[in-house]
Design a protein around this motif. Structure first.
Motif, PDB file in Angstrom:
ATOM      1  N   GLU A 166       0.828  -1.204   0.000  1.00  0.00           N
ATOM      2  CA  GLU A 166       0.000   0.000   0.000  1.00  0.00           C
ATOM      3  C   GLU A 166       0.866   1.259   0.000  1.00  0.00           C
ATOM      4  N   ALA A 167       1.900   1.271   0.835  1.00  0.00           N
ATOM      5  CA  ALA A 167       2.800   2.432   0.887  1.00  0.00           C
ATOM      6  C   ALA A 167       3.512   2.635  -0.450  1.00  0.00           C
ATOM      7  N   LEU A 168       3.993   1.559  -1.031  1.00  0.00           N
ATOM      8  CA  LEU A 168       4.702   1.634  -2.302  1.00  0.00           C
ATOM      9  C   LEU A 168       3.833   2.267  -3.377  1.00  0.00           C
ATOM     10  N   PHE A 169       2.610   1.760  -3.533  1.00  0.00           N
ATOM     11  CA  PHE A 169       1.756   2.272  -4.606  1.00  0.00           C
ATOM     12  C   PHE A 169       1.188   3.653  -4.292  1.00  0.00           C
ATOM     13  N   VAL A 184      15.816  -4.357   5.852  1.00  0.00           N
ATOM     14  CA  VAL A 184      16.135  -3.009   6.318  1.00  0.00           C
ATOM     15  C   VAL A 184      17.631  -2.795   6.517  1.00  0.00           C
ATOM     16  N   ASN A 185      18.394  -3.860   6.747  1.00  0.00           N
ATOM     17  CA  ASN A 185      19.837  -3.716   6.971  1.00  0.00           C
ATOM     18  C   ASN A 185      20.664  -3.915   5.699  1.00  0.00           C
ATOM     19  N   GLU A 186      20.008  -4.095   4.553  1.00  0.00           N
ATOM     20  CA  GLU A 186      20.725  -4.269   3.282  1.00  0.00           C
ATOM     21  C   GLU A 186      20.963  -2.928   2.602  1.00  0.00           C
ATOM     22  N   ASP A 187      21.979  -2.906   1.773  1.00  0.00           N
ATOM     23  CA  ASP A 187      22.270  -1.730   0.960  1.00  0.00           C
ATOM     24  C   ASP A 187      22.206  -2.111  -0.511  1.00  0.00           C
ATOM     25  N   ARG A 189      11.460   3.054   4.872  1.00  0.00           N
ATOM     26  CA  ARG A 189      11.495   1.848   5.706  1.00  0.00           C
ATOM     27  C   ARG A 189      10.112   1.535   6.244  1.00  0.00           C
ATOM     28  N   TYR A 190       9.772   0.236   6.225  1.00  0.00           N
ATOM     29  CA  TYR A 190       8.490  -0.245   6.735  1.00  0.00           C
ATOM     30  C   TYR A 190       8.748  -1.541   7.498  1.00  0.00           C
ATOM     31  N   GLY A 191       8.860  -1.448   8.813  1.00  0.00           N
ATOM     32  CA  GLY A 191       9.152  -2.627   9.622  1.00  0.00           C
ATOM     33  C   GLY A 191      10.487  -3.228   9.228  1.00  0.00           C
ATOM     34  N   LEU A 203      12.290   0.033   1.032  1.00  0.00           N
ATOM     35  CA  LEU A 203      12.018   0.261  -0.377  1.00  0.00           C
ATOM     36  C   LEU A 203      12.991   1.302  -0.903  1.00  0.00           C
ATOM     37  N   ILE A 204      13.659   0.966  -1.979  1.00  0.00           N
ATOM     38  CA  ILE A 204      14.588   1.891  -2.627  1.00  0.00           C
ATOM     39  C   ILE A 204      14.027   2.219  -4.016  1.00  0.00           C
ATOM     40  N   PHE A 205      13.752   3.495  -4.250  1.00  0.00           N
ATOM     41  CA  PHE A 205      13.197   3.979  -5.512  1.00  0.00           C
ATOM     42  C   PHE A 205      14.358   4.490  -6.371  1.00  0.00           C
ATOM     43  N   LEU A 206      14.415   4.019  -7.606  1.00  0.00           N
ATOM     44  CA  LEU A 206      15.494   4.414  -8.519  1.00  0.00           C
ATOM     45  C   LEU A 206      14.908   4.889  -9.833  1.00  0.00           C
ATOM     46  N   ARG A 207      15.679   5.658 -10.568  1.00  0.00           N
ATOM     47  CA  ARG A 207      15.278   6.117 -11.911  1.00  0.00           C
ATOM     48  C   ARG A 207      16.320   5.659 -12.909  1.00  0.00           C
ATOM     49  N   ARG A 208      15.839   5.093 -14.022  1.00  0.00           N
ATOM     50  CA  ARG A 208      16.723   4.761 -15.139  1.00  0.00           C
ATOM     51  C   ARG A 208      16.934   6.026 -15.927  1.00  0.00           C
ATOM     52  N   GLU A 209      18.163   6.516 -15.933  1.00  0.00           N
ATOM     53  CA  GLU A 209      18.436   7.793 -16.599  1.00  0.00           C
ATOM     54  C   GLU A 209      18.186   7.653 -18.088  1.00  0.00           C
ATOM     55  N   ALA A 210      17.623   8.696 -18.662  1.00  0.00           N
ATOM     56  CA  ALA A 210      17.264   8.644 -20.085  1.00  0.00           C
ATOM     57  C   ALA A 210      18.524   8.680 -20.944  1.00  0.00           C
TER      58      ALA A 210
END
Length: 196
Positions: free
Chosen positions: A37-40, A166-169, A183-185, A189-196
């Motif tokens: 739910e948080a992601l979307f 949560v402890n991963e990079d 972070r959720y519990g 979630l890591i949000f990234l953009r594919r550069e054009a």
């Protein structure tokens, strides 16, 4: 109301409240309802994620990698994605996903590929949203993104979201930039953009 044990609930959109099977494979760890739910919500409401079709994922092709149950891809379809490709290398997971697609009568908008994310083959679709949920601690998110990008699965300017412990990079592969981290519990979630 939470889904019954063995089931997952779609949390938003057209199929909100409908359930899909979680299966009994201990290898599969579905993304929690709260995290989905948080992601979307972030994708739908944060300005960087709008597309020409409006709030993401409306009107776009989505790639659900390490798909497991297909919950992320099906959640995207419920919220208006045009097509979802679910990719998992496990035969049991692929069967489970196909059953979940059939349960929601989404066969015309979804496809399942039993493939390794690190060797996905040439991309048949260019996704504007890539959702990755690798096993926690596997360090597979970045190499999978790089492999999918090299094989033509990811559109320029696409958004990618990786769910990690949560402890991963995550060190983004070449051509990707981190936009945000939440972070959720036990999940991150890591949000990234594919550069054009």
């Amino acid at each position: 109301m939470p889904a019954k044990p063995g089931n997952l609930r779609i949390v938003g959109g057209l199929w909100r409240g409908r359930t899909i099977r979680a299966g009994d494979n201990a290898r599969i760890r579905p993304t929690s309802e709260r995290t989905r739910e948080a992601l979307f919500d972030i994708l739908a409401h944060a300005a960087p994620f709008r597309t020409e079709h409006g709030p993401m994922p409306r009107g776009i092709t989505v790639l659900d990698v390490f798909a497991g149950t297909g919950a992320l891809g099906l959640e995207a379809l419920s919220r208006g994605a045009k097509h979802a490709v679910m990719l998992d290398n496990d035969a049991g997971a692929a069967t489970l996903i196909r059953g979940n697609i059939a349960k929601l009568e989404a066969d015309d908008r979804a496809s399942v590929l039993q493939r390794d994310a690190l060797n996905p083959g040439i991309g048949a679709h260019k996704a504007l949203l890539v959702l990755l949920d690798p096993p926690y601690g596997s360090n597979l998110a970045a190499p999978a993104l790089a492999a999918l990008d090299a094989a033509g699965w990811i559109a320029p300017g696409a958004t990618a979201v990786a769910e990690l412990a949560v402890n991963e990079d995550l060190v983004p592969p070449n051509g990707f930039a981190v936009l945000d981290t939440r972070r959720y519990g036990k999940a991150k979630l890591i949000f990234l953009r594919r550069e054009a």
